[in-house]
Structure formats: structure tokens, C-alpha cells
Design a protein around this motif. Structure first.
Motif, PDB file in Angstrom:
ATOM      1  N   VAL A 172     -49.264 -16.970  -6.328  1.00  0.00           N
ATOM      2  CA  VAL A 172     -49.278 -17.457  -7.710  1.00  0.00           C
ATOM      3  C   VAL A 172     -50.126 -16.533  -8.583  1.00  0.00           C
ATOM      4  N   ALA A 173     -50.105 -15.221  -8.247  1.00  0.00           N
ATOM      5  CA  ALA A 173     -50.869 -14.262  -9.039  1.00  0.00           C
ATOM      6  C   ALA A 173     -50.361 -14.203 -10.476  1.00  0.00           C
ATOM      7  N   HIS A 174     -49.058 -14.443 -10.646  1.00  0.00           N
ATOM      8  CA  HIS A 174     -48.459 -14.506 -11.969  1.00  0.00           C
ATOM      9  C   HIS A 174     -48.102 -15.955 -12.279  1.00  0.00           C
ATOM     10  N   LYS A 175     -48.156 -16.327 -13.541  1.00  0.00           N
ATOM     11  CA  LYS A 175     -47.851 -17.700 -13.922  1.00  0.00           C
ATOM     12  C   LYS A 175     -46.427 -18.034 -13.508  1.00  0.00           C
ATOM     13  N   VAL A 176     -46.292 -19.142 -12.789  1.00  0.00           N
ATOM     14  CA  VAL A 176     -45.006 -19.534 -12.228  1.00  0.00           C
ATOM     15  C   VAL A 176     -44.577 -20.857 -12.847  1.00  0.00           C
ATOM     16  N   PRO A 177     -43.339 -20.970 -13.346  1.00  0.00           N
ATOM     17  CA  PRO A 177     -42.859 -22.270 -13.829  1.00  0.00           C
ATOM     18  C   PRO A 177     -42.983 -23.323 -12.729  1.00  0.00           C
ATOM     19  N   LEU A 178     -43.387 -24.520 -13.106  1.00  0.00           N
ATOM     20  CA  LEU A 178     -43.648 -25.563 -12.122  1.00  0.00           C
ATOM     21  C   LEU A 178     -42.398 -25.905 -11.319  1.00  0.00           C
ATOM     22  N   ASP A 179     -41.235 -25.941 -11.967  1.00  0.00           N
ATOM     23  CA  ASP A 179     -39.997 -26.225 -11.234  1.00  0.00           C
ATOM     24  C   ASP A 179     -39.754 -25.178 -10.150  1.00  0.00           C
ATOM     25  N   GLU A 180     -40.003 -23.917 -10.478  1.00  0.00           N
ATOM     26  CA  GLU A 180     -39.806 -22.849  -9.496  1.00  0.00           C
ATOM     27  C   GLU A 180     -40.769 -23.000  -8.330  1.00  0.00           C
ATOM     28  N   LEU A 181     -42.025 -23.368  -8.625  1.00  0.00           N
ATOM     29  CA  LEU A 181     -43.011 -23.525  -7.562  1.00  0.00           C
ATOM     30  C   LEU A 181     -42.625 -24.678  -6.639  1.00  0.00           C
ATOM     31  N   CYS A 182     -42.114 -25.762  -7.208  1.00  0.00           N
ATOM     32  CA  CYS A 182     -41.652 -26.885  -6.384  1.00  0.00           C
ATOM     33  C   CYS A 182     -40.524 -26.445  -5.444  1.00  0.00           C
ATOM     34  N   ILE A 183     -39.594 -25.655  -5.974  1.00  0.00           N
ATOM     35  CA  ILE A 183     -38.471 -25.184  -5.161  1.00  0.00           C
ATOM     36  C   ILE A 183     -38.964 -24.260  -4.053  1.00  0.00           C
ATOM     37  N   ARG A 184     -39.863 -23.340  -4.387  1.00  0.00           N
ATOM     38  CA  ARG A 184     -40.376 -22.412  -3.374  1.00  0.00           C
ATOM     39  C   ARG A 184     -41.110 -23.158  -2.264  1.00  0.00           C
ATOM     40  N   LEU A 185     -41.918 -24.150  -2.641  1.00  0.00           N
ATOM     41  CA  LEU A 185     -42.636 -24.918  -1.624  1.00  0.00           C
ATOM     42  C   LEU A 185     -41.657 -25.704  -0.755  1.00  0.00           C
ATOM     43  N   THR A 186     -40.696 -26.348  -1.376  1.00  0.00           N
ATOM     44  CA  THR A 186     -39.710 -27.128  -0.627  1.00  0.00           C
ATOM     45  C   THR A 186     -38.940 -26.228   0.331  1.00  0.00           C
ATOM     46  N   ASP A 187     -38.531 -25.040  -0.136  1.00  0.00           N
ATOM     47  CA  ASP A 187     -37.804 -24.102   0.727  1.00  0.00           C
ATOM     48  C   ASP A 187     -38.674 -23.629   1.885  1.00  0.00           C
ATOM     49  N   ARG A 188     -39.962 -23.349   1.599  1.00  0.00           N
ATOM     50  CA  ARG A 188     -40.868 -22.872   2.631  1.00  0.00           C
ATOM     51  C   ARG A 188     -41.012 -23.921   3.745  1.00  0.00           C
ATOM     52  N   VAL A 189     -41.155 -25.180   3.354  1.00  0.00           N
ATOM     53  CA  VAL A 189     -41.309 -26.249   4.340  1.00  0.00           C
ATOM     54  C   VAL A 189     -40.016 -26.438   5.145  1.00  0.00           C
ATOM     55  N   ALA A 190     -38.875 -26.369   4.448  1.00  0.00           N
ATOM     56  CA  ALA A 190     -37.595 -26.536   5.132  1.00  0.00           C
ATOM     57  C   ALA A 190     -37.368 -25.405   6.144  1.00  0.00           C
ATOM     58  N   GLU A 191     -37.725 -24.183   5.757  1.00  0.00           N
ATOM     59  CA  GLU A 191     -37.565 -23.050   6.667  1.00  0.00           C
ATOM     60  C   GLU A 191     -38.430 -23.201   7.918  1.00  0.00           C
TER      61      GLU A 191
END
Length: 287
Positions: free
Chosen positions: A265-284
Motif C-alpha cells: 500500500v505504498a501508493h494510495k489504493v482505492p478501498l474497493d481494489e484493496l478489498c478485492i486484492r485481499l479477498t483474492d489473496r485469501v482465496a489463493e
């Protein structure tokens, strides 16, 4: 035991074998202690916290948490501070782990995810956004982690609120003015969450890393252990208590059973995108 509060939004997490109570006074110092900082001192089984203008807190043997407030200090303010450094000391004394994280269970998931990171990095904001996406709340700020008889990490329910800065509440579509304050004259407000009925399996620790631009896969070896160790709440207490060996043994056993990774999160990330990235990381990772 349960404690009655003037403000029901903040409660001390239920620890059925812990005596949590108000007392008239506590000492300014304890004999034979090692200083943690200018306000905290410890022995192997006692931790004294002095909060000027608030009160004193004494955690003993992992079984008692005594609270002595200064005149005019509300129960809500005392609880606000009790749920941080004193609670962490109590958990350390029990040989358990207090993680500095927000913890939630994904929809249909088998194990919870602890979202860790430095203060102000956005753990609670992300947790609140995930609640709107069907995730279930476990704990925020201090997550008590234990192991069951088979060595499986467990995350225990905490106070069922998420503390948000007003701008974060507005970003989430919440009326900050309609939410109760975390404490008097404190900027953050509280969003109520539905608590879990009991402990849940903890499978993942995801670090929000402001020094990374990219995400990592699952960490291994010393990277995994060191990342987990860095997310312990009030780790300096461990040395003052002389519990380094037991703490490291607990950390090593937990790390062996947890998926640990980082979201950059070194660069400002839209909250929706962060939710998707976290969800994908957990699913993987098979969450």
C-alpha cells in the motif's frame, strides 16, 4: 466476570477465568520491576500501567485486571485504555499472543484473516469495508490468539466495534456525526459490529505494508516468522517480563500453521481494489 459500563459500545472482552474489576487505588510503582517505558513497568507476572489523567491498570498472573480511575474519568475512557496495553500484558502473561490487527471471517470461509499493519495504515477502515461485503467481525485493535489441543491457531472475539476516523466513516457512507465517539474528546468514532459467539480458527495474517508497492505471495521461513513477530501488540512487554523464550516458542508454533503475506500500500489504493486484492489473496491461499 462481567463488568457493567456506563457506555455499552465498549466492553472488555469476555475472559471467563479472569477477574476484571474496579478498585479504589493502585500503587504508583511495584517492587522489582523492569521498565517498559516511562508509564509501564513489569515483573514476570505483574504489569503496571500509569495513564496520567486517566488512571492506573494492573494485570496480574494472566488472571486479574485491576482498574483504578482518577476522579471524574468515565468507565468508557477506562475501558478504552484497558483494552490496549493492559489487555496485551494480560495476554502475554497467559502465554498467548496479542496481535495488533483487525480480524474477520470471510463469507463461507473456514478460517479468519488478521489484517495487520502500523497504526494509521487503514486496518480498521478495510475491516469496516469488508463487513459491508459480508465478512464477519472477530476483533479489532488487539486480537487474542491461542492454540487449541491440536496446535490450531484460534482468534478470540473482542469488543464488537470498529474505531474509524470521521473521514473514513464518511468514505464508507456512514454518518460520522451519528456514531458515538471512541472516547470523550477523541477523534475516532465507533461502528458497531455483530460479535462472533466464540473463537474461530485463524488461518491468515495479511500485513498492509506501506513500504511495498506490490503484493507478496505466502511468506516462508524467517520472513514469515519475522513478519508475524513484528505485528505483536506491545512486544517490549515480553522482554520486561522475562518471557522471551516462551514467547518465541509460541511465535514459532503459530507461524508454522499460518499463511502470512503482504499487501503493498505504498501508493494510495482505492478501498474497493484493496478489498478485492485481499479477498483474492485469501482465496489463493485456500481460505
Amino acid at each position: 466476570m462481567s463488568v457493567r459500563h456506563q457506555t455499552p459500545m465498549i466492553t472488555i472482552p469476555e475472559l471467563s477465568d479472569v477477574d476484571i474489576r474496579r478498585v479504589a487505588a493502585l500503587p504508583e510503582h511495584l517492587d522489582g520491576t523492569v521498565p517498559v517505558n516511562g508509564f509501564v513497568e513489569a515483573t514476570p507476572d505483574r504489569l503496571l500501567v500509569r495513564m496520567p489523567g486517566i488512571g492506573r491498570f494492573l494485570a496480574e498472573e494472566g488472571r486479574r485486571l485491576l482498574i483504578a480511575g482518577e476522579a471524574g474519568v468515565s468507565d468508557a475512557d477506562l475501558d478504552y485504555f484497558a483494552l490496549r496495553t493492559p489487555l496485551a500484558g494480560l495476554i502475554h502473561q497467559r502465554g498467548e499472543l496479542p496481535l495488533h490487527a483487525a480480524c474477520l471471517l470471510p463469507p463461507g470461509g473456514r478460517s479468519a484473516v488478521a489484517i495487520s499493519g502500523a497504526s494509521g495504515v487503514g486496518k480498521s477502515t478495510l475491516a469496516a469495508a469488508l463487513l459491508d461485503r459480508g465478512w464477519r467481525f472477530v476483533a479489532d485493535e488487539v486480537v487474542r490468539v491461542t492454540r487449541d489441543g491440536d496446535g490450531l491457531p484460534l482468534a478470540w472475539p473482542g469488543t464488537p466495534t470498529v474505531a474509524l476516523w470521521p473521514d473514513a466513516a464518511r468514505m464508507l457512507g456512514l454518518g460520522a456525526a451519528d456514531l458515538p465517539p471512541a472516547r470523550a474528546q477523541h477523534g475516532r468514532v465507533l461502528r458497531r459490529a455483530t460479535p462472533m459467539p466464540g473463537p474461530v480458527a485463524l488461518g491468515h495474517v495479511v500485513l498492509l505494508d506501506p513500504h511495498r508497492a506490490e503484493d507478496t505471495g505466502a511468506l516462508t521461513g524467517m520472513d514469515r516468522l519475522e513478519t508475524l513477530a513484528a505485528e505483536v501488540f506491545r512486544p517490549r512487554q515480553v522482554r520486561a517480563m522475562g518471557r522471551q523464550a516462551a514467547h518465541m516458542a509460541m511465535m514459532t508454533r503459530l507461524a508454522a500453521r499460518l499463511q502470512v503475506s503482504c499487501l503493498g500500500v505504498a501508493h494510495k489504493v482505492p478501498l474497493d481494489e484493496l478489498c478485492i486484492r485481499l479477498t483474492d489473496r485469501v482465496a489463493e491461499a485456500g481460505g
